[in-house]
Design an enzyme around this catalytic site. Structure first.
Site, PDB file in Angstrom:
ATOM      1  N   GLU A 244       0.817  -1.206   0.000  1.00 14.47           N
ATOM      2  CA  GLU A 244       0.000   0.000   0.000  1.00 14.47           C
ATOM      3  C   GLU A 244       0.858   1.265   0.000  1.00 14.47           C
ATOM      4  OE1 GLU A 244      -3.106   0.133  -0.587  1.00 14.47           O
ATOM      5  OE2 GLU A 244      -3.261  -2.052  -0.624  1.00 14.47           O
TER       6      GLU A 244
ATOM      7  N   GLU B 136      -1.113  -2.445  -9.566  1.00 13.68           N
ATOM      8  CA  GLU B 136      -1.163  -3.440  -8.504  1.00 13.68           C
ATOM      9  C   GLU B 136       0.010  -4.413  -8.616  1.00 13.68           C
ATOM     10  OE1 GLU B 136      -3.004  -3.369  -5.902  1.00 13.68           O
ATOM     11  OE2 GLU B 136      -4.127  -1.635  -6.599  1.00 13.68           O
TER      12      GLU B 136
END
Length: 306
Positions: free
Chosen positions: A147, A222
């Site tokens: 993250e 991602e």
């Protein structure tokens, strides 16, 4: 000499940078075409069009992260309230040589995490209570490193801006569909009737193109975040274990909880789906679990070489 706060020890990803620049260019071009088409179709209404476009852009850029955090139930916590979570974030930030973001917890059994913020100064990283209960410390470190790489690579800000045009086009499509066709049918001016038909058509086309562009970027970012986190921590197997565990647990989460989380899939570490037949699977914001695990396996093999 103090460290340069514009850089971090996260591995740079030139492919991600190229894709972000390309997406922003295409989105910007699409935006110009969109506004230009509206000005041609709705002659005489250009001040209103420009005012609405500018207002929505400002709101989207400055407030979308706060709205998303509020909607996902993020509650900022102090080191005294969540010492273990803060400890993990502290270690990652020290390892990456980056400023520490605000830390939050969301009361949700959906095991997930997200990071938001226009830049490092406004960044916030959040883990759900479901994630904290299920993951081992090394797995949690891998997820949070993933993250925080979004913040370090600035792709969170790019996704926020890139999604603006789709939001605007979607709003205009709905407004035109709800009220436009009825007025078009009652209008005696053929130009008005044509305009009210063309606006939703143009808006819908722009929405689809914008949606597809952001989804392509989202899937790549991602994979980039997985790669950066694995290289930073040196433990790709821990991140792979967290991915497998989180994805497997999704099937056990009540459908109602998944539906609440699903609108924010682009922010989550792993997507939440309320059903296997969900339409969002056709336009995934994330690569498949197999793709992510394959990449982590290759990184693990690479790190194991002498």
């Amino acid at each position: 000499m103090p460290a340069n706060r514009n850089l971090s020890r996260y591995a740079p990803d030139h492919g991600l940078t190229t894709r972000m620049v390309t997406t922003m260019f295409l989105i910007g071009l699409l935006y110009v075409v969109f506004v230009g088409a509206l000005l041609v179709i709705l002659r005489g209404s250009w001040p209103i069009i420009l005012l609405i476009a500018g207002a929505v852009f400002v709101a989207q850029f400055w407030f979308s992260d706060r709205i998303a955090a509020f909607s996902m139930g993020a509650r900022e916590v102090t080191p005294e309230q969540a010492p273990e979570l803060h400890g993990v974030v502290d270690r990652i930030c020290a390892l990456a040589d980056m400023p520490k973001p605000r830390v939050a917890i969301a009361e949700s059994d959906v095991p997930n995490a997200f990071a938001i913020g226009r830049n490092e100064r406004t960044a916030l990283v959040c883990a759900t209570t479901g994630l904290l209960r299920r993951l081992e410390p090394e797995e949690l470190e891998g997820v949070l490193a993933h993250e925080l790489s979004h913040v370090a690579h600035r792709d969170v800000a790019v996704m926020t801006i890139a999604s603006f045009l789709g939001v605007l086009a979607g709003v205009m499509t709905r407004v035109a569909l709800w009220g436009g066709f009825g007025r078009a049918g009652n209008s005696r001016d053929p130009n008005v009737a044509i305009a009210m038909i063309l606006v939703p058509v143009v808006s819908a086309v722009v929405y689809v193109i914008s949606f597809l562009l952001t989804r392509v970027l989202s899937r790549y970012r991602e994979l980039s975040a997985d790669r950066a986190a694995a290289l930073l921590t040196g433990r790709p197997s821990a991140l792979a274990s967290a991915l497998t565990k989180v994805t497997g647990e999704m099937a056990r989460i009540p459908t109602e909880d998944l539906r609440k989380a699903e609108p924010y899939n682009a922010f989550w570490f792993a997507p939440a789906f309320s059903s296997k037949e969900s339409l969002s699977r056709l336009f995934n914001s994330h690569p498949t679990l197999e793709q992510r695990l394959d990449q982590l396996a290759r990184i693990s093999a690479q790190l194991a070489r002498p």
